[in-house]
Design an enzyme around this catalytic site. Structure first.
Site, PDB file in Angstrom:
ATOM      1  N   SER A   1      -9.967   1.351   2.769  1.00 38.54           N
ATOM      2  CA  SER A   1      -9.016   2.313   2.008  1.00 38.54           C
ATOM      3  C   SER A   1      -7.608   1.431   0.556  1.00 38.54           C
ATOM      4  O   SER A   1      -7.071   1.908   0.548  1.00 38.54           O
ATOM      5  CB  SER A   1      -8.361   3.278   2.747  1.00 38.54           C
ATOM      6  OG  SER A   1      -7.438   2.669   3.566  1.00 38.54           O
TER       7      SER A   1
ATOM      8  N   LYS B   1       0.822  -1.559   0.481  1.00 35.87           N
ATOM      9  CA  LYS B   1       0.050  -0.122   0.155  1.00 35.87           C
ATOM     10  C   LYS B   1       0.450   1.194   0.023  1.00 35.87           C
ATOM     11  O   LYS B   1       1.990   1.057   0.554  1.00 35.87           O
ATOM     12  CB  LYS B   1      -0.498  -0.302   1.585  1.00 35.87           C
ATOM     13  CG  LYS B   1      -1.819   1.385   1.548  1.00 35.87           C
ATOM     14  CD  LYS B   1      -3.000   0.509   2.300  1.00 35.87           C
ATOM     15  CE  LYS B   1      -3.697   2.004   2.075  1.00 35.87           C
ATOM     16  NZ  LYS B   1      -5.046   1.801   3.787  1.00 35.87           N
TER      17      LYS B   1
ATOM     18  N   SER C   1      -9.709  -1.148   6.741  1.00 33.38           N
ATOM     19  CA  SER C   1      -9.386  -0.473   5.034  1.00 33.38           C
ATOM     20  C   SER C   1      -8.617  -1.915   4.797  1.00 33.38           C
ATOM     21  O   SER C   1      -7.755  -1.792   3.556  1.00 33.38           O
ATOM     22  CB  SER C   1      -8.276   0.311   5.780  1.00 33.38           C
ATOM     23  OG  SER C   1      -9.116   1.717   5.184  1.00 33.38           O
TER      24      SER C   1
END
Lengths: 427, 92
Positions: free
Chosen positions: A105, A30, A129
């Site tokens: 996310s 990420k 997330s």
């Protein structure tokens, strides 16, 4: 490498440092996790061009175990969202139905793994997330116990809530990644020395699983609830004991979560001022004018909203009504879990109230926040929680969420493995 | 109720510049969100932070000098530099 889903912000190729348990595997990371020499944007225009001078501890660990880092994945700006539509670089599409969101996310990580563009991925989970994109993309994702994985090199959004964790297509791979990631790091003062010690057995006879009724209220799509109830029945057939229970603090959980994360964000994101990194600041106007201008240009709407509401919740005259009350509510959530975990070993429910949203469906911020109601309790309490695929509605995957006691990630993962094995045999 | 003026004031406190249409939009959205947060008003004003898992409160250690980033790496992302320092807008 083509990227029709927009899963990656930056492609890269960081080779392994030596052979290990992850040799031969491609890992996506990420884009809020620092990678030395590779741009790290957090999905934000304000960090465009920022190149970290050091690696996050988790990146060091992956490369020392034989992993190859193949890219930095798309995300809602600074982790603020559950669709990736808040990314400064466009949304990540869902690999199963590109008219839908990948979740967020960590949506780029979820989509990259589900589409086979990476074998495994790292995400971060502040209020769901990791689990949300895992549920929406039909893979497994685990939020470790707070303090189990070092946050050194993770760009902070809400420190008291967030953890780095793995996304993978199988629970076995989640276990392997946790073995690598759960290592003590003195550079994160909240990181405990609790190595992950599990070879999944899939044995859950006698394990007590609590089912809080509230996890099936709060706007949960009845079709999603039905799929999850069937999964829980399957766990019962495997020998688990299922116990109905209640979690009254759930009605405060979402407000407590949002007040807390916005307050922490307002402090953490004060560092993005265009001086030390990111978009260049104009030096001619005064300090405040210059910052206002660079943050106006660099931050997206959701980041502005959260930083402003957090500033408001912490401001004189409102602190007692918002931030202080949120901490009381947070304690109630923690107490509810503590009480339930005296009676049961695990708690189960859906991960998300619905299947993946259509692109643009959650344009109103509050309706987007409400979709986090089932994932935020684990972050407020700091307990481990996993999402694994358990069926489909309208051809879209549904996630089963399992939560456990602090530092009992092993039991959570083993129960998920038991379910996955049983489901695999059926299909 | 939050007014346009309140939103402008909060933006100033948070050092965030807003376009006029954002002020309008945020005023509406902040009211909806803060209405939802009103559920917290039902809670007592006292209590909080009664940790039951006290095993790991405040772990202390001695200060220890360890190597850190070299200066040139620490400032390499700054948009303006001078003589090994970071340049910032004037404060006064």
């Amino acid at each position: 490498m083509g990227d029709p889903l927009n899963a990656f912000i930056t492609a890269c190729d960081l080779p392994p440092l030596k052979e290990g348990r992850l040799s031969g595997l491609r890992i996506a990371v990420k884009d809020n996790i620092s990678t030395a020499g590779v741009p790290t944007t957090c999905g934000s225009r304000i960090l465009q061009g920022y190149v970290p001078p050091y690696d996050a501890f988790v990146v060091e660990l992956l490369r020392a175990e034989g992993a190859r880092i193949v890219g930095k994945t798309n995300m809602d700006e600074f982790g603020m969202g559950n669709t990736t539509e808040n990314s400064g670089f466009g949304p990540t599409l869902n690999p199963i139905d590109p008219r839908r969101v990948s979740g967020g996310s960590s949506g780029g990580s979820g989509a990259a793994v589900a589409a086979g563009m990476a074998d495994l991925a790292l995400g971060s989970d502040t209020g769901g997330s990791i689990r949300c994109p895992a549920a929406f993309c039909g893979i497994a994702g685990h939020k470790p116990t707070y303090g189990r994985v070092s946050r050194f090199g993770l760009v902070a959004y809400a420190n008291s809530l967030e953890q780095i964790g793995p996304l993978a297509r199988s629970v076995q791979e989640i276990a392997t990644l946790l073995q690598v990631l759960c290592r003590h790091d003195p550079r994160d003062s909240t990181c405990r020395n609790r190595p992950f010690d599990l070879v999944p057995t899939g044995e859950i006879r006698g394990v007590k699983i609590g089912i809080p009724e509230e996890f099936f209220g709060f706007g949960v799509d009845p079709r999603v609830a039905a799929v999850v109830y069937r999964a829980i029945e399957r766990l019962e057939e495997l020998g688990a004991e299922v116990i109905a229970c209640s979690m009254p603090s759930m009605k405060y959980a979402l407000a407590a979560y949002y007040t807390t994360c916005m307050s922490e964000a307002s402090s953490n994101l004060a560092r993005f001022d265009g001086v030390r990194y990111g978009l260049p600041v104009d030096h001619r106007p005064s300090w405040h004018e210059a910052f206002r201008e660079v943050r106006k240009r660099g931050f997206g709407s959701e980041v502005k909203r959260r930083v402003m509401l957090g500033t408001f919740a912490l401001s004189a005259g409102y602190y007692g009504r918002y931030y202080a009350k949120a901490q009381i509510a947070r304690d109630l959530v923690r107490e509810d879990f503590a009480q339930l975990f005296r009676e049961v070993d695990l708690i189960a429910g859906p991960t998300m109230p619905t299947i993946a949203f259509r692109l643009g469906e959650k344009s109103d911020p509050l309706s987007s926040y409400l979709a986090d109601i089932l994932t935020v309790p684990a972050n407020l309490a700091g307990i481990p929680a996993i999402s694994i695929p358990c069926g489909e509605v309208e051809g879209m995957p549904v996630g089963l969420q399992l939560m456990g006691r602090h530092f009992q990630d092993e039991l959570v993962v083993d129960a998920a493995y038991a379910y996955e094995q049983a489901r695999g045999c059926e299909r | 109720m939050i007014s346009r003026k309140d939103v402008e004031h909060i933006a100033e406190l948070a050092d965030i510049g807003l376009a006029p249409e954002e002020v309008e939009e945020f005023t509406h959205q902040f009211n909806l969100i803060l209405d939802y947060f009103e559920i917290l008003d039902q809670l007592p004003a006292e209590g909080g932070w009664t940790r039951t898992d006290t095993e790991d409160l405040n772990v202390m250690r001695e200060d220890l000098v360890v190597p850190s980033l070299p200066q040139h790496e620490a400032i390499m992302n700054a948009s303006a530099r001078e003589d090994g320092f970071i340049k910032a807008p004037r404060v006064m």
